[in-house]
Design a protein around this motif. Sequence first.
Motif, PDB file in Angstrom:
ATOM      1  N   GLN A   1       0.795  -1.195  -0.054  1.00  0.00           N
ATOM      2  CA  GLN A   1      -0.057   0.065   0.009  1.00  0.00           C
ATOM      3  C   GLN A   1       0.924   1.358  -0.007  1.00  0.00           C
ATOM      4  OE1 GLN A   1      -3.279  -1.068  -0.412  1.00  0.00           O
ATOM      5  NE2 GLN A   1      -2.075  -3.179  -0.061  1.00  0.00           N
ATOM      6  N   ARG A   2       0.756   2.023  -1.006  1.00  0.00           N
ATOM      7  CA  ARG A   2       1.870   3.253  -1.281  1.00  0.00           C
ATOM      8  C   ARG A   2       1.001   4.543  -0.784  1.00  0.00           C
ATOM      9  NH1 ARG A   2       6.103   0.431  -1.416  1.00  0.00           N
ATOM     10  NH2 ARG A   2       6.232  -1.193  -3.423  1.00  0.00           N
ATOM     11  N   THR A   3      -0.091   4.519  -0.587  1.00  0.00           N
ATOM     12  CA  THR A   3      -0.917   5.775  -0.138  1.00  0.00           C
ATOM     13  C   THR A   3      -1.522   5.569   0.948  1.00  0.00           C
ATOM     14  OG1 THR A   3      -2.748   5.643  -1.541  1.00  0.00           O
ATOM     15  CG2 THR A   3      -0.741   6.695  -2.708  1.00  0.00           C
ATOM     16  N   ALA A   4      -2.130   6.757   1.881  1.00  0.00           N
ATOM     17  CA  ALA A   4      -2.834   6.463   2.897  1.00  0.00           C
ATOM     18  C   ALA A   4      -4.279   6.288   2.326  1.00  0.00           C
ATOM     19  CB  ALA A   4      -2.904   8.101   3.521  1.00  0.00           C
ATOM     20  N   GLU A   5      -4.731   6.422   1.322  1.00  0.00           N
ATOM     21  CA  GLU A   5      -5.954   6.038   0.890  1.00  0.00           C
ATOM     22  C   GLU A   5      -6.214   4.614   0.663  1.00  0.00           C
ATOM     23  OE1 GLU A   5      -4.313   8.627  -0.459  1.00  0.00           O
ATOM     24  OE2 GLU A   5      -5.617  10.436   0.485  1.00  0.00           O
ATOM     25  N   GLU A   6      -4.929   3.712  -0.030  1.00  0.00           N
ATOM     26  CA  GLU A   6      -4.896   2.348   0.056  1.00  0.00           C
ATOM     27  C   GLU A   6      -4.842   1.844   0.889  1.00  0.00           C
ATOM     28  OE1 GLU A   6      -1.428   2.022  -2.586  1.00  0.00           O
ATOM     29  OE2 GLU A   6      -2.586   2.356  -4.397  1.00  0.00           O
ATOM     30  N   LEU A   7      -4.126   2.190   2.245  1.00  0.00           N
ATOM     31  CA  LEU A   7      -3.982   1.713   3.487  1.00  0.00           C
ATOM     32  C   LEU A   7      -5.237   1.786   4.086  1.00  0.00           C
ATOM     33  CD1 LEU A   7      -2.304   0.250   5.360  1.00  0.00           C
ATOM     34  CD2 LEU A   7      -1.771   2.437   6.326  1.00  0.00           C
ATOM     35  N   GLU A   8      -6.111   2.913   4.091  1.00  0.00           N
ATOM     36  CA  GLU A   8      -7.277   2.989   4.669  1.00  0.00           C
ATOM     37  C   GLU A   8      -8.320   1.991   4.076  1.00  0.00           C
ATOM     38  OE1 GLU A   8     -10.381   4.835   6.965  1.00  0.00           O
ATOM     39  OE2 GLU A   8      -7.942   4.928   7.011  1.00  0.00           O
ATOM     40  N   ALA A   9      -8.197   1.923   2.483  1.00  0.00           N
ATOM     41  CA  ALA A   9      -9.117   0.786   2.108  1.00  0.00           C
ATOM     42  C   ALA A   9      -8.863  -0.721   2.607  1.00  0.00           C
ATOM     43  CB  ALA A   9      -8.942   0.864   0.560  1.00  0.00           C
ATOM     44  N   LEU A  10      -7.703  -0.804   2.626  1.00  0.00           N
ATOM     45  CA  LEU A  10      -7.372  -2.149   3.207  1.00  0.00           C
ATOM     46  C   LEU A  10      -8.177  -2.610   4.475  1.00  0.00           C
ATOM     47  CD1 LEU A  10      -4.076  -4.295   2.983  1.00  0.00           C
ATOM     48  CD2 LEU A  10      -4.804  -4.158   5.094  1.00  0.00           C
ATOM     49  N   HIS A  11      -7.757  -1.562   5.271  1.00  0.00           N
ATOM     50  CA  HIS A  11      -8.407  -1.377   6.671  1.00  0.00           C
ATOM     51  C   HIS A  11      -9.825  -1.639   6.680  1.00  0.00           C
ATOM     52  CE1 HIS A  11      -4.848  -0.943   8.968  1.00  0.00           C
ATOM     53  NE2 HIS A  11      -4.649   0.217   8.578  1.00  0.00           N
ATOM     54  N   GLU A  12     -10.443  -1.157   5.824  1.00  0.00           N
ATOM     55  CA  GLU A  12     -12.055  -1.102   5.482  1.00  0.00           C
ATOM     56  C   GLU A  12     -12.220  -2.291   5.105  1.00  0.00           C
ATOM     57  OE1 GLU A  12     -15.619   0.889   4.843  1.00  0.00           O
ATOM     58  OE2 GLU A  12     -14.034   1.788   5.834  1.00  0.00           O
ATOM     59  N   ARG A  13     -11.722  -2.904   4.051  1.00  0.00           N
ATOM     60  CA  ARG A  13     -11.847  -4.389   3.703  1.00  0.00           C
ATOM     61  C   ARG A  13     -11.823  -5.247   4.675  1.00  0.00           C
ATOM     62  NH1 ARG A  13      -8.581  -4.573  -0.116  1.00  0.00           N
ATOM     63  NH2 ARG A  13      -6.770  -5.817   0.900  1.00  0.00           N
ATOM     64  N   VAL A  14     -10.947  -5.422   5.372  1.00  0.00           N
ATOM     65  CA  VAL A  14     -10.719  -6.236   6.604  1.00  0.00           C
ATOM     66  C   VAL A  14     -11.825  -6.047   7.753  1.00  0.00           C
ATOM     67  CG1 VAL A  14      -9.313  -7.246   8.507  1.00  0.00           C
ATOM     68  CG2 VAL A  14      -8.412  -6.526   6.111  1.00  0.00           C
ATOM     69  N   ALA A  15     -12.136  -4.814   7.968  1.00  0.00           N
ATOM     70  CA  ALA A  15     -12.991  -4.667   9.162  1.00  0.00           C
ATOM     71  C   ALA A  15     -14.372  -5.112   8.583  1.00  0.00           C
ATOM     72  CB  ALA A  15     -13.154  -3.049   9.231  1.00  0.00           C
ATOM     73  N   LYS A  16     -14.817  -4.743   7.247  1.00  0.00           N
ATOM     74  CA  LYS A  16     -15.991  -5.201   6.983  1.00  0.00           C
ATOM     75  C   LYS A  16     -15.973  -6.834   6.707  1.00  0.00           C
ATOM     76  CE  LYS A  16     -20.004  -4.295   4.533  1.00  0.00           C
ATOM     77  NZ  LYS A  16     -20.371  -5.838   4.037  1.00  0.00           N
ATOM     78  N   ARG A  17     -15.153  -7.258   6.298  1.00  0.00           N
ATOM     79  CA  ARG A  17     -15.248  -8.943   6.524  1.00  0.00           C
ATOM     80  C   ARG A  17     -15.516  -9.490   7.619  1.00  0.00           C
ATOM     81  NH1 ARG A  17      -9.688  -9.926   5.124  1.00  0.00           N
ATOM     82  NH2 ARG A  17     -10.211  -9.459   2.825  1.00  0.00           N
ATOM     83  N   TRP A  18     -14.824  -8.841   8.833  1.00  0.00           N
ATOM     84  CA  TRP A  18     -15.160  -9.497  10.245  1.00  0.00           C
ATOM     85  C   TRP A  18     -16.266  -8.857  10.669  1.00  0.00           C
ATOM     86  CZ3 TRP A  18     -12.798 -13.611  12.146  1.00  0.00           C
ATOM     87  CH2 TRP A  18     -11.657 -13.875  11.490  1.00  0.00           C
TER      88      TRP A  18
END
Length: 267
Positions: A65-82
């Motif tokens: 993840q190169r940008t803050a937006e990409e990192l935020e999207a990753l956290h969003e995806r994992v949080a939604k999954r759980w």
Amino acid sequence: MSSFRAARRVGSWVVNSWTGRACTAAIVWHQYDTHFKYARFNRNVRSIWAAVETLVDYKFLFARQRTAEELEALHERVAKRWYDVCCKNAGLYIKLGQQIATMNHILPPPYLKYFSELHDQAPSVSFEVVEGIFRREFKGKKPQDVFLEFEEMPIASASIAQVHRARLADGTPVAVKIQKPEIAVQLPWDLGCFHLLVFCFEKIFDLPMYWTVEPLCKVRAGMEIKFEEKEEDADNWHVDDENDDDGSGHDRNDDKGGGGGGGGGDA
């Protein structure tokens, strides 16, 4: 005739090949677990699969993840999954999700956004199920046979139990806590899965996580599920005063304990 031949080929494959036998056994086990054991195995398969996806996200994709937006999207995806896992599995998973919502000081914002919603996600069981619990505990009696009045609609529902207003024979208002029937079946499997996942995450990510098992599993869930040991005499069923401090059916005093079978304990 062609459909008959196809059916014979499928039958021969099921009977004569190890693959067919394994597939048949898996289907039978899935149906048995779903319809007779409250999906205690299937729900943990769902959790383990979510854990594997989370491992890939945070162990291998996180560094990309190169940008803050990409990192935020990753956290969003994992949080939604759980969050989805907790909603689908319900029971203990709702309680664990509620605990995750309190960790807003160490977890990324998407976790708080999703898991804070779990405080309103505990479903209630139908009155037919409640009647079935009473029949088992009171030797065939219905709630109306035990109490002067018993409201069919619960006044509160949590991950482990729900609360109904009722009146004793002398007119005393009480709140009766009913343990949801699936909890006793699911709990050992859910706790075992939680132990396993936390242990694996600690080893893989080299983070001190396993210490959370004791307070979450044994105190927050294990002790709350113990609605006092079943008494042989159903007259020992315990009911709590309706006039609780917060009106939620929680015990006001530590010495109140829990009721045999379906009553008592913290909802």
